[in-house]
Design a protein around this motif. Structure first.
Motif, mmCIF file in Angstrom:
data_model
loop_
_atom_site.group_PDB
_atom_site.id
_atom_site.type_symbol
_atom_site.label_atom_id
_atom_site.label_comp_id
_atom_site.label_asym_id
_atom_site.label_seq_id
_atom_site.Cartn_x
_atom_site.Cartn_y
_atom_site.Cartn_z
ATOM 1 N N ASP A 478 0.851 -1.193 0.000
ATOM 2 C CA ASP A 478 0.000 0.000 0.000
ATOM 3 C C ASP A 478 0.891 1.249 0.000
ATOM 4 O O ASP A 478 1.773 1.379 0.852
ATOM 5 C CB ASP A 478 -0.886 -0.026 1.262
ATOM 6 C CG ASP A 478 -1.661 1.264 1.429
ATOM 7 O OD1 ASP A 478 -2.125 1.798 0.416
ATOM 8 O OD2 ASP A 478 -1.790 1.737 2.581
ATOM 9 N N PRO A 479 0.679 2.173 -0.955
ATOM 10 C CA PRO A 479 1.561 3.345 -1.016
ATOM 11 C C PRO A 479 1.512 4.200 0.246
ATOM 12 O O PRO A 479 2.453 4.917 0.553
ATOM 13 C CB PRO A 479 1.036 4.129 -2.225
ATOM 14 C CG PRO A 479 -0.304 3.560 -2.548
ATOM 15 C CD PRO A 479 -0.317 2.165 -2.018
ATOM 16 N N LEU A 480 0.425 4.121 0.989
ATOM 17 C CA LEU A 480 0.331 4.893 2.236
ATOM 18 C C LEU A 480 0.898 4.123 3.418
ATOM 19 O O LEU A 480 0.834 4.566 4.548
ATOM 20 C CB LEU A 480 -1.120 5.266 2.527
ATOM 21 C CG LEU A 480 -1.723 6.325 1.613
ATOM 22 C CD1 LEU A 480 -3.190 6.507 1.932
ATOM 23 C CD2 LEU A 480 -0.996 7.638 1.765
ATOM 24 N N ARG A 481 1.393 2.935 3.143
ATOM 25 C CA ARG A 481 1.975 2.068 4.160
ATOM 26 C C ARG A 481 1.019 1.844 5.345
ATOM 27 O O ARG A 481 1.387 1.855 6.501
ATOM 28 C CB ARG A 481 3.338 2.622 4.640
ATOM 29 C CG ARG A 481 4.373 2.488 3.550
ATOM 30 C CD ARG A 481 5.745 2.919 3.995
ATOM 31 N NE ARG A 481 5.879 4.361 4.008
ATOM 32 C CZ ARG A 481 6.061 5.087 5.093
ATOM 33 N NH1 ARG A 481 6.122 4.533 6.272
ATOM 34 N NH2 ARG A 481 6.176 6.389 5.011
ATOM 35 N N TRP A 482 -0.228 1.651 4.986
ATOM 36 C CA TRP A 482 -1.219 1.278 5.987
ATOM 37 C C TRP A 482 -1.157 -0.243 6.004
ATOM 38 O O TRP A 482 -1.714 -0.892 5.126
ATOM 39 C CB TRP A 482 -2.602 1.720 5.488
ATOM 40 C CG TRP A 482 -3.382 2.499 6.451
ATOM 41 C CD1 TRP A 482 -3.384 2.387 7.788
ATOM 42 C CD2 TRP A 482 -4.318 3.556 6.129
ATOM 43 N NE1 TRP A 482 -4.253 3.299 8.331
ATOM 44 C CE2 TRP A 482 -4.831 4.015 7.348
ATOM 45 C CE3 TRP A 482 -4.777 4.133 4.954
ATOM 46 C CZ2 TRP A 482 -5.767 5.043 7.411
ATOM 47 C CZ3 TRP A 482 -5.701 5.137 5.023
ATOM 48 C CH2 TRP A 482 -6.195 5.600 6.241
ATOM 49 N N GLU A 483 -0.442 -0.839 6.921
ATOM 50 C CA GLU A 483 -0.142 -2.265 6.801
ATOM 51 C C GLU A 483 -1.366 -3.139 6.900
ATOM 52 O O GLU A 483 -1.398 -4.251 6.394
ATOM 53 C CB GLU A 483 0.848 -2.714 7.886
ATOM 54 C CG GLU A 483 2.190 -2.039 7.839
ATOM 55 C CD GLU A 483 2.202 -0.804 8.732
ATOM 56 O OE1 GLU A 483 1.104 -0.332 9.100
ATOM 57 O OE2 GLU A 483 3.300 -0.322 9.052
ATOM 58 N N TRP A 484 -2.369 -2.662 7.603
ATOM 59 C CA TRP A 484 -3.576 -3.476 7.735
ATOM 60 C C TRP A 484 -4.782 -2.578 7.898
ATOM 61 O O TRP A 484 -4.658 -1.409 8.259
ATOM 62 C CB TRP A 484 -3.464 -4.422 8.924
ATOM 63 C CG TRP A 484 -3.143 -3.801 10.256
ATOM 64 C CD1 TRP A 484 -1.900 -3.623 10.786
ATOM 65 C CD2 TRP A 484 -4.061 -3.263 11.210
ATOM 66 N NE1 TRP A 484 -1.981 -3.015 12.010
ATOM 67 C CE2 TRP A 484 -3.315 -2.792 12.303
ATOM 68 C CE3 TRP A 484 -5.456 -3.163 11.260
ATOM 69 C CZ2 TRP A 484 -3.875 -2.201 13.436
ATOM 70 C CZ3 TRP A 484 -6.031 -2.581 12.390
ATOM 71 C CH2 TRP A 484 -5.247 -2.105 13.457
ATOM 72 N N SER A 485 -5.909 -3.129 7.614
ATOM 73 C CA SER A 485 -7.132 -2.378 7.872
ATOM 74 C C SER A 485 -8.264 -3.345 8.198
ATOM 75 O O SER A 485 -8.183 -4.531 7.878
ATOM 76 C CB SER A 485 -7.517 -1.524 6.673
ATOM 77 O OG SER A 485 -8.249 -2.275 5.752
ATOM 78 N N ILE A 486 -9.268 -2.811 8.849
ATOM 79 C CA ILE A 486 -10.450 -3.621 9.133
ATOM 80 C C ILE A 486 -11.582 -2.941 8.414
ATOM 81 O O ILE A 486 -11.767 -1.721 8.569
ATOM 82 C CB ILE A 486 -10.719 -3.699 10.643
ATOM 83 C CG1 ILE A 486 -9.501 -4.328 11.341
ATOM 84 C CG2 ILE A 486 -11.979 -4.491 10.935
ATOM 85 C CD1 ILE A 486 -9.639 -4.462 12.831
ATOM 86 N N SER A 487 -12.318 -3.680 7.599
ATOM 87 C CA SER A 487 -13.346 -3.001 6.810
ATOM 88 C C SER A 487 -14.479 -2.539 7.714
ATOM 89 O O SER A 487 -14.776 -3.157 8.737
ATOM 90 C CB SER A 487 -13.866 -3.910 5.718
ATOM 91 O OG SER A 487 -14.329 -5.084 6.315
ATOM 92 N N ILE A 488 -15.121 -1.417 7.315
ATOM 93 C CA ILE A 488 -16.183 -0.874 8.172
ATOM 94 C C ILE A 488 -17.550 -1.307 7.659
ATOM 95 O O ILE A 488 -17.674 -1.726 6.536
ATOM 96 C CB ILE A 488 -16.146 0.673 8.263
ATOM 97 C CG1 ILE A 488 -16.249 1.299 6.855
ATOM 98 C CG2 ILE A 488 -14.896 1.128 8.935
ATOM 99 C CD1 ILE A 488 -16.429 2.796 6.899
#
Ligand code: AMP
Ligand code: ZN
Length: 488
Positions: A478-488
């Motif tokens: 991810d170019p923003l280096r958001w290594e993980w996310s949890i979908s809302i």
């Protein structure tokens, strides 16, 4: 010398429907009154747009060097379910429905509103004026205008709008038809006449009532704002703000009272400013009026519960002009969050690069950006045009980091993103409903990284699958280096 004053501040005055230069009544000062919430329920995010706008105005006045005196009121009595004088008192109704004390209800929702104010980094006004603290002054005020401007009916004291000059000119409506207001109060002389004091009807029980020359009862909502603005700011003051719906009834009525009380035709404020609506398109494409009852109640806490940092909503408001309608969708909000994250990351890198130095801003390109920024904010608070200037500044990698940091901090006095304290990690999606603790995610990520370093791809993939099963999406590359996310 203040470098932010090269462009004169111009504001759109709803009274004249024109841009006008801001010329304060008292030299060097700016006195502003903002109609606050009626505290019978939580504010929705549309309501909060009105306060983000008032905050932007206040910050701009400070940026231009004026000493700001800002008042926001809390309406805890008198606002009926219909702005045009019909229906029940919103707070009495809520208290009866929930069998609760009206004072407890007012306290609870005032505190909830103040929490939202804080979460959106809206600056504290000089005064929060609470309507019920001013009832004696309201009675005195009403007594002062009764003879020339009011008449009494069985259910209250009414203001005769034909006794003042140009009633309704703010709304551009006439006295006669009161823009089609339904005449249901028998005896009213003009459809647009409104109650400044409502008598408690026989047999009716009200939790909030006061003695008055017109019998026991409660003040009208419009009266409150006239009394508190005059008491705290003096007439005329500089700017009165509210949402665009107030342009139609509430503010014309305040103006009528101000004229009656001051004995002159002046509206009471030099400039009347109104923010446009936030339109809810989160549920259907046609858009709906923000509502506290239909579908998902869009209050700030819902955004936070879905894991979205409230300042993303602040950015969303600021990337539209306050006089434009703004459409709310979850996608728009996510895009605002991403934009904020890019800004926060660039600001963070700049802080590291500047290494604590503080050079004055003298680079010609930066001076140009600062000038463009001042021109945009001075042009009726065009924050939408200011945002790309901050991004442009952050991207000027060849120019001194120290100077860029100085200017970025200064711009943040307008945006209020709290860039000095907001971190990338604060902006991570943190849905309340997640089942896995953040520390556990981090721990698993470390294990996965180690596995990858050891070229043990089977373990790395297994960890990814395990996390996916718990709703955590890994975002490699991810170019923003958001290594993980949890979908809302
Ligand atoms: P109220 O608590 O109903 O008096 O509203 C508080 C403020 O929110 C007022 O200034 C309203 O004009 C404003 N407002 C209400 N609905 C919206 C909306 N959908 N978008 C923007 N402002 C709104
Ligand atoms: Zn008001």
């Amino acid at each position: 010398m203040n470098d932010n004053i090269s462009h004169p501040l111009k504001l759109f005055n709803s009274l004249t429907r024109k841009l006008e230069p801001f010329a304060p009544v008292h030299e060097g000062e700016a006195r502003v009154y903002t109609c606050g919430p009626t505290v019978y329920n939580y504010p929705h995010i549309g309501n909060m747009r009105a306060y983000v706008f008032a905050d932007l105005l206040g910050r701009t006045l400070s940026w231009k060097g004026f000493a700001l005196k800002h008042v926001i009121n809390i309406t805890d009595v008198g606002h009926l379910t219909d702005d045009a004088d019909e229906g029940e008192d919103k707070l009495e109704k809520a208290a009866a429905e929930r069998a609760q004390s009206i004072w407890d209800i007012a306290k609870h929702y005032t505190e909830a509103y103040w929490n939202d104010i804080k979460s959106l980094n809206i600056r504290q006004p000089a005064h929060w004026s609470i309507a019920t603290d001013y009832v004696p002054q309201m009675i005195e005020y009403a007594k002062g205008i009764t003879e020339k401007h009011c008449y009494e009916l069985d259910n209250g004291l009414y203001f005769d709008v034909s006794t003042v000059a140009d009633y309704g000119s703010l709304a551009r409506t006439a006295t006669e038809d009161g823009e089609g207001r339904i005449e249901t109060v028998e005896g009213k002389r003009n459809a647009a006449d409104f109650a400044i004091w409502r008598k408690t009807a026989e047999g009716e029980t009200r939790q909030m009532e006061w003695d008055s020359p017109w019998g026991k009862g409660a003040p009208g909502w419009h009266l409150e704002c006239s009394v508190m603005s005059e008491a705290l700011l003096g007439l005329p003051f500089d700017i009165h703000t509210g949402g665009i719906d107030h342009r139609e009834i509430h503010h014309p009525n305040e103006i009528a009272q101000n004229q009656a009380h001051s004995g002159c035709d002046h509206s009471g404020a030099q400039i009347w400013m109104h923010n446009n609506f936030l339109i809810d398109r989160s549920q259907n494409k046609n858009g709906a009026k923000m509502s506290k009852s239909a579908g998902e109640f869009l209050r700030l806490q819902l955004l936070i519960d879905k894991g979205i940092h409230p300042l993303a909503y602040r950015l969303m408001c600021l990337q539209a002009h306050y006089r434009s309608e703004l459409e709310f969708t979850w996608d728009n909000l996510q895009a605002s969050l991403t934009r904020l994250k890019r800004i926060v990351m660039a600001f963070g890198q700049l802080t590291i690069k500047a290494e604590g130095t503080a050079e004055p801003v003298d680079h010609p390109r930066l001076i140009q950006i600062q000038d463009q920024f001042d021109a945009a904010i001075s042009d009726d608070l065009n924050s939408a045009k200011c945002l790309p200037l901050l991004e442009d500044l952050l991207a000027q990698k060849k120019i001194s980091a120290s100077q860029r940091l100085m200017l970025a901090k200064k711009m943040d006095e307008i945006f209020g993103f709290d860039l000095m304290n907001l971190t990338r990690s604060d902006l991570r999606l943190r849905p309340k409903a997640r089942t896995i603790a953040e520390a556990e995610i981090e721990q698993k990520l470390n294990l996965r990284q180690q596995a990858k370093a050891d070229k043990d791809f089977t373990t790395a993939d297994a960890i990814r699958d395990e996390l996916t099963a718990q709703g955590v999406e890994l975002m490699d590359g991810d170019p923003l280096r958001w290594e993980w996310s949890i979908s809302i």
